[in-house]
Design an enzyme around this catalytic site. Structure first.
Site, PDB file in Angstrom:
ATOM      1  N   GLU A   1       0.378  -1.460  -0.278  1.00 57.07           N
ATOM      2  CA  GLU A   1      -0.191  -0.272  -0.031  1.00 57.07           C
ATOM      3  C   GLU A   1       0.984   1.180  -0.208  1.00 57.07           C
ATOM      4  O   GLU A   1       1.853   1.547   0.915  1.00 57.07           O
ATOM      5  CB  GLU A   1      -0.722   0.174   1.303  1.00 57.07           C
ATOM      6  CG  GLU A   1      -1.837   0.930   1.353  1.00 57.07           C
ATOM      7  CD  GLU A   1      -3.083   1.288   2.232  1.00 57.07           C
ATOM      8  OE1 GLU A   1      -3.838   0.964   2.216  1.00 57.07           O
ATOM      9  OE2 GLU A   1      -2.474   1.122   3.457  1.00 57.07           O
TER      10      GLU A   1
ATOM     11  N   GLN B   1       4.118  10.474   6.737  1.00 54.69           N
ATOM     12  CA  GLN B   1       4.820   9.540   7.195  1.00 54.69           C
ATOM     13  C   GLN B   1       3.612   8.266   6.707  1.00 54.69           C
ATOM     14  O   GLN B   1       2.506   8.466   7.768  1.00 54.69           O
ATOM     15  CB  GLN B   1       6.056   9.423   7.161  1.00 54.69           C
ATOM     16  CG  GLN B   1       6.694  10.544   7.031  1.00 54.69           C
ATOM     17  CD  GLN B   1       7.156  10.910   5.868  1.00 54.69           C
ATOM     18  OE1 GLN B   1       7.415  10.213   5.207  1.00 54.69           O
ATOM     19  NE2 GLN B   1       7.762  11.976   5.651  1.00 54.69           N
ATOM     20  N   LYS B   2       3.907   6.913   5.655  1.00 56.75           N
ATOM     21  CA  LYS B   2       3.409   6.244   6.194  1.00 56.75           C
ATOM     22  C   LYS B   2       3.204   5.076   6.968  1.00 56.75           C
ATOM     23  O   LYS B   2       2.337   4.783   7.703  1.00 56.75           O
ATOM     24  CB  LYS B   2       3.263   5.008   4.720  1.00 56.75           C
ATOM     25  CG  LYS B   2       3.097   3.792   4.173  1.00 56.75           C
ATOM     26  CD  LYS B   2       1.357   3.965   4.193  1.00 56.75           C
ATOM     27  CE  LYS B   2       0.800   3.176   3.533  1.00 56.75           C
ATOM     28  NZ  LYS B   2      -0.883   3.044   3.988  1.00 56.75           N
ATOM     29  N   VAL B   3       4.358   5.503   7.731  1.00 53.13           N
ATOM     30  CA  VAL B   3       4.955   4.204   8.482  1.00 53.13           C
ATOM     31  C   VAL B   3       5.191   5.540  10.107  1.00 53.13           C
ATOM     32  O   VAL B   3       6.043   5.983  10.274  1.00 53.13           O
ATOM     33  CB  VAL B   3       5.722   3.678   8.973  1.00 53.13           C
ATOM     34  CG1 VAL B   3       6.081   3.245  10.043  1.00 53.13           C
ATOM     35  CG2 VAL B   3       5.274   2.418   7.745  1.00 53.13           C
TER      36      VAL B   3
ATOM     37  N   SER C   1      -0.035   4.455  -0.934  1.00 51.79           N
ATOM     38  CA  SER C   1      -0.783   5.755  -0.818  1.00 51.79           C
ATOM     39  C   SER C   1      -0.776   6.486   1.113  1.00 51.79           C
ATOM     40  O   SER C   1      -0.581   4.837   1.677  1.00 51.79           O
ATOM     41  CB  SER C   1      -2.085   6.440  -0.761  1.00 51.79           C
ATOM     42  OG  SER C   1      -2.819   7.151  -0.026  1.00 51.79           O
TER      43      SER C   1
END
Length: 345
Positions: free
Chosen positions: A146, A339-341, A148
């Site tokens: 993933e 951020q994604k994480v 996005s």
């Protein structure tokens, strides 16, 4: 140059395929977890998650309380990290939900829970993540990469897995989930979403609400609108909305009501009546079985089982966040400052 929102749009569209893949391949992953659970003397369940995964955990809380009759709590991770509390967790099943499996507070608290006697389960979308290593048992989301920042397919994959886990633990038939991919496909690309996005293009404040199994949908929808559109979106259960926040509702603050066909929808009727009395601008997200007055409506597929309906309910609201962000000239794939994480401790 990439088109703004193309990642989020593609991942929303992938959801029927992802869910069908889970339903065709869950047994090998789920069976050893269910065997361990059935041999465990469980007295209570604790759920730990952050952000979007926290809303999946709330969904699991409803499932566990209604199907298993067990007490369920949502973990305050700082109890284990910042305050270094020494817990006694014999008889506890600890379920950690995380798309990345990399948030330090989830990892550390899961390690401590396992050491304190809990049976720990990690549901993640990242093979070999630190959270997987921290837990005794593992379930893979199987959602694929993933990209996005705004999580979509990992959310619905989490809901599907949590339903399979709880229903299997309760000894029920998992065949009821067979219709989920078709329901999700039927919730995609509704023309009414574009109409609602146009209606709310210049809105800066909005409320989402629901009851029961659909309440996590209200929370997840508010989060998507906040992180992609930068508007002030507040999620309330219908019961909490009537206890005070109703005072801020007027014709200038739209209310998105997710109304399922079932007990949760019936519990929402006094809320809908109060909103109508206040002249609120209500957008009703509901299947055709639900009849109520509203200024706008996003229809959902007919015939959905209330426990499983949240997997499809959220899909047009993901698309609403996407379309509303694009109409405001934002790129929902890259929300500013996110951020994604997310590394929480």
């Amino acid at each position: 140059m990439t088109t703004p929102g193309h990642l989020m749009a593609a991942e929303i569209a992938e959801q029927p395929t992802v869910l069908a893949h889970i339903l065709s391949s869950y047994d090998a992953h789920l069976s050893p977890v269910l065997a361990r659970l059935r041999a465990h003397d469980t007295r209570s369940v604790l759920l730990v998650a952050r952000g979007t995964s926290d809303h999946a955990a709330i969904y699991a809380k409803y499932l566990i309380e209604t199907r298993l009759g067990l007490p369920v709590g949502l973990v305050s991770t700082s109890t284990y990290t910042a305050y270094d509390a020494q817990a006694h967790l014999d008889g506890v099943v600890w379920i950690a939900v995380s798309q990345s499996g990399g948030s330090p507070d989830l990892v550390e608290s899961t390690e401590k829970a396992r050491a304190a006697g809990a049976l720990t389960i990690a549901l993640t979308n990242a093979d070999g993540s630190p959270l997987e290593a921290a837990a005794e048992l593992r379930l893979p989301m199987l959602a694929g990469v993933e990209r996005s920042v705004a999580a979509t397919k990992t959310y619905t994959a989490s809901l599907q897995w949590l339903w399979l886990l709880v229903e299997g633990w309760a000894g029920g038939s998992l065949d009821a989930a067979a219709g989920v991919p078709d329901w999700v496909a039927g919730a995609l690309d509704r023309p009414e979403v574009s109409e609602v996005a146009s209606r709310y293009r210049f809105v800066e404040r909005l409320v989402t609400t629901s009851r029961g199994f659909a309440y996590p949908t209200a929370r997840e929808s508010a989060l998507k609108l906040m992180e992609t559109c930068y508007l002030s979106a507040h999620a309330f259960s219908g019961a909490d909305l009537l206890h005070g926040p109703l005072a801020m509702i007027d014709e200038d603050r739209p209310v998105v009501v997710i109304c399922p066909d079932g007990a949760g929808g019936r519990a929402l009727q006094p809320v809908l009546e109060q909103l109508d009395a206040r002249g609120a601008d209500v957008c009703l997200v509901a299947p055709p079985e639900v009849t109520a007055t509203s200024a706008a409506r996003i229809p959902l597929p007919s015939g959905m089982i209330e426990q499983l309906a949240p997997i499809a309910q959220v899909v047009p609201l993901q698309q609403l966040a996407l379309q509303l962000a694009l109409s405001r000239h934002y790129d929902p794939d890259r929300p500013r400052g996110l951020q994604k994480v997310t590394k929480t401790t």
